[in-house]
Enzyme design. Sequence first.
Site, PDB file in Angstrom:
ATOM      1  CB  CYS A  42      62.756  69.154  19.078  1.00 14.96           C
ATOM      2  SG  CYS A  42      61.820  70.413  19.927  1.00 14.96           S
ATOM      3  CD  GLU A 179      71.042  62.122   3.999  1.00 11.04           C
ATOM      4  OE1 GLU A 179      70.523  62.180   5.121  1.00 11.04           O
ATOM      5  OE2 GLU A 179      70.378  62.058   2.944  1.00 11.04           O
ATOM      6  N   GLY A 243      63.016  60.677   8.165  1.00  9.85           N
ATOM      7  CA  GLY A 243      61.964  61.640   7.856  1.00  9.85           C
ATOM      8  C   GLY A 243      60.620  61.281   8.450  1.00  9.85           C
ATOM      9  CB  THR A 271      40.329  71.425   6.394  1.00  2.74           C
ATOM     10  OG1 THR A 271      38.979  71.243   6.850  1.00  2.74           O
ATOM     11  CG2 THR A 271      41.295  71.157   7.545  1.00  2.74           C
ATOM     12  CE1 TYR A 277      37.759  76.540  11.800  1.00  2.00           C
ATOM     13  CE2 TYR A 277      39.687  77.816  11.194  1.00  2.00           C
ATOM     14  CZ  TYR A 277      38.321  77.717  11.353  1.00  2.00           C
ATOM     15  OH  TYR A 277      37.520  78.779  11.047  1.00  2.00           O
ATOM     16  N   GLY A 280      49.881  72.230  12.513  1.00  2.00           N
ATOM     17  CA  GLY A 280      51.056  71.433  12.851  1.00  2.00           C
ATOM     18  C   GLY A 280      51.599  70.630  11.679  1.00  2.00           C
ATOM     19  CG  ASP A 281      55.020  68.249  12.487  1.00  2.00           C
ATOM     20  OD1 ASP A 281      55.104  69.487  12.622  1.00  2.00           O
ATOM     21  OD2 ASP A 281      55.822  67.449  12.993  1.00  2.00           O
ATOM     22  CB  VAL A 328      68.369  77.415  15.427  1.00  2.00           C
ATOM     23  CG1 VAL A 328      67.385  77.308  16.576  1.00  2.00           C
ATOM     24  CG2 VAL A 328      69.782  77.558  15.956  1.00  2.00           C
TER      25      VAL A 328
END
Lengths: 450, 450
Positions: A42, A179, A243, A271, A277, A280-281, A328
Amino acid sequence: MKIVIIGGGAGGLSTASNIRKLDKEAKITVITRDENIAYSPCAIPYVLSGQVDQFQDIIMHQPEDYLERDIKIITRAEVFEVSNTENTLKYRLLESDSDSSQELDYDYLVIATGGAPFTPPIEGTGLEGVFKIRTIGDGETIKKWAKRSQKVVVVGAGLIGLEMAYGLKKMGLDVTVNEMLPQIVPRSLDPSMARIVQKYLESLGIKVILGRAMEKITGQTQVEGVVYEDEVLSANMIIMATGVRPETKLAKMAGCELGRWAVKVNEQMQTSVPNIYAVGDCVEVTDAITGQPTQSPLGSTAVRQAKIAARNIVGKTSNFKPVLNAMVSKIGELEFGSVGLTESTAVHNGLEVICGKSRALTKARYYPGAKRIDVLMVCDLKGRIVGCQIIAKERVAERVDTMALAIAKNVTCQELASTEFSYAPPVSMVIDPIILAAENACEKLKNSQH
Amino acid sequence: MKIVIIGGGAGGLSTASNIRKLDKEAKITVITRDENIAYSPCAIPYVLSGQVDQFQDIIMHQPEDYLERDIKIITRAEVFEVSNTENTLKYRLLESDSDSSQELDYDYLVIATGGAPFTPPIEGTGLEGVFKIRTIGDGETIKKWAKRSQKVVVVGAGLIGLEMAYGLKKMGLDVTVNEMLPQIVPRSLDPSMARIVQKYLESLGIKVILGRAMEKITGQTQVEGVVYEDEVLSANMIIMATGVRPETKLAKMAGCELGRWAVKVNEQMQTSVPNIYAVGDCVEVTDAITGQPTQSPLGSTAVRQAKIAARNIVGKTSNFKPVLNAMVSKIGELEFGSVGLTESTAVHNGLEVICGKSRALTKARYYPGAKRIDVLMVCDLKGRIVGCQIIAKERVAERVDTMALAIAKNVTCQELASTEFSYAPPVSMVIDPIILAAENACEKLKNSQH
């Protein structure tokens, strides 16, 4: 105990570190396709904008730092086979000429494969000058290309799209954000709040095109422009910020059940395969308000999940709770944040809501440097707060956190309106903008009941 | 309905405004001894420091502004008699030569008389050059005197004392702060946190003398110095920031019951005399943690109480809740805040507590301009958070508010440690310093249980 973790992002590496804190003996191996680890994706836009000097700065650790803690990192390696009956996986080194694959066995496998940028199926996305953003490598390529470009179209006005637009504007490019939906930041902001951010972007000279999807990207080998139904925009650079899709291929191969959006996990981040396991994304989580499965592709979520996964792997019980997706962003001087449901999402989920609003200041009125602050608070018809959006040139993030806690604790606007806040002229108003929004919500509730 | 309010500070005027919002017909009169109304006494130090230009700036409204809303303001007037059988009061104008007193009758009386600076009973406090701070008039006199002074001793290291010390230092004076207790800000900070603020003050050239009480102030007509057991400090100016005592004289005269510290009120802000209410620094409130009566001499508290009093006077029920005394101050660049009990106060109240601590940053480590932040979280042995102190050069106030909500909602450190916070590199760390302090508290709890 042998633990193999696939993925070197926030989720994977935090899992590794957390396991090591709790278990000094475990053999921990992290495999990643990336050449870098432990960096903050990020932060890529902040290197473009010059707010952070160089890409090297956003890399927090090197593989050697992990080796010191006896965590082995294998970079530039691709896992191509997982067997949940044998508890083994096979990988190959991406830079290696020879095809010699290697095998690892594990007691526990952690899938932290993250997400991959989604590219819409239109013509021209393969041209030179069309970029996605995910890795530092992507950032470096974009920076180089941008230096010899003039016009860029950023496709997608989510956080990454806007942050990239700002970074490229600061590099001196002519920037247009496009957009498809009729507003920017559609996932996190309602239209009235989105317009405030949009106006700020436009005040910086960034053009914004809403409600139009491009039909194709033109060019021979390199990008020359984008084509809309009734217009052609010339451009020598396109950023696809359309995305991210969860990377679920390996999880599927390992026999893990997928949910509506991504890999399904229980509250322990486990899982459907007991010794696998996922964090995350690449996983789906539960929305705290709707109870429905949702995604939470945030670094902060990955880090919290990693802690839970690690604790459960070493035999301590810990549960990951439903999310509010507190987020944020800071673009230039403007901070904006959101937590819980927007009005639009609430309505989409069948909730009847009202919105309390306030426009106030971040300091006492007479104190120099006070900034405007806007708050939008979404409440159900009993007053329970289900979401909140905040925009100002300072002090937004912590207010979002206050609201995250308020929502998590089922606080109503009535209760919040009489809550105690701190006050000093240089840092706040005697009645906080959040309180003002809660008071406004109370009034609207009363009116809606008549 | 006739309502008379005694006191033109935050409590009195907010009560007037809130009543007017709810009742367009009520006859509202506010009587104050001060010549100014509707100003922020806590902003006086910021005028000395030059952060706010002039005293005029901190006056938010003039009497005429209230007259427009049909609220009559009588300034420079002293109430000297209240009769709760007749429901009348008498006042005289302070500037008037004639002794003609005037009478007013009321249906409801609101006592918002605030507090008066407390002067310890030592020799020399009547000399020229010895000042208290309460009104804008005091601020103006101090500013004039300071312009021709070199050395000042500020007596008392509470918030006002420190803020005044900073203001006078910025004016170029040689400033010494003297606190009788062994630490600064004893009401709101524990020693380890107080030392951080003290070091900052010292780095600005402000001298701090702790644990010593002066014996007298010397001088003929003007201050010449202060005398300690073993030392004499020369000074041409003394600021007595030795606390404020509730002004309860009129309440007592009106027959209102006094409590341990100040005027006793119920949750509706009603005194023991049914048609007399009281708000602000002259009332005592209940501490949310200990359940004991306490004081909350904060503008934010007065404003919240005013809203409750107004609602009850016009016949709507609203209750004022026990307080956590959330406070924040900014001195120079340093912000510090506190909410709930300090470790010292907790122990004093018979609570067994542990303290979670964190020292972290206000932004991602690599993001330029990240500031150090210190958090101290006080928890009882079940993990319930009972207090929190935070110090940093940015983003403290809102974190104090988050903690105020956490404490009000009985959140434990275990729960807070897994709470969702927002994250973006320019505005926060991926794991918030508050979470780190909560995690540290959890560890200490575990150790305390072994």
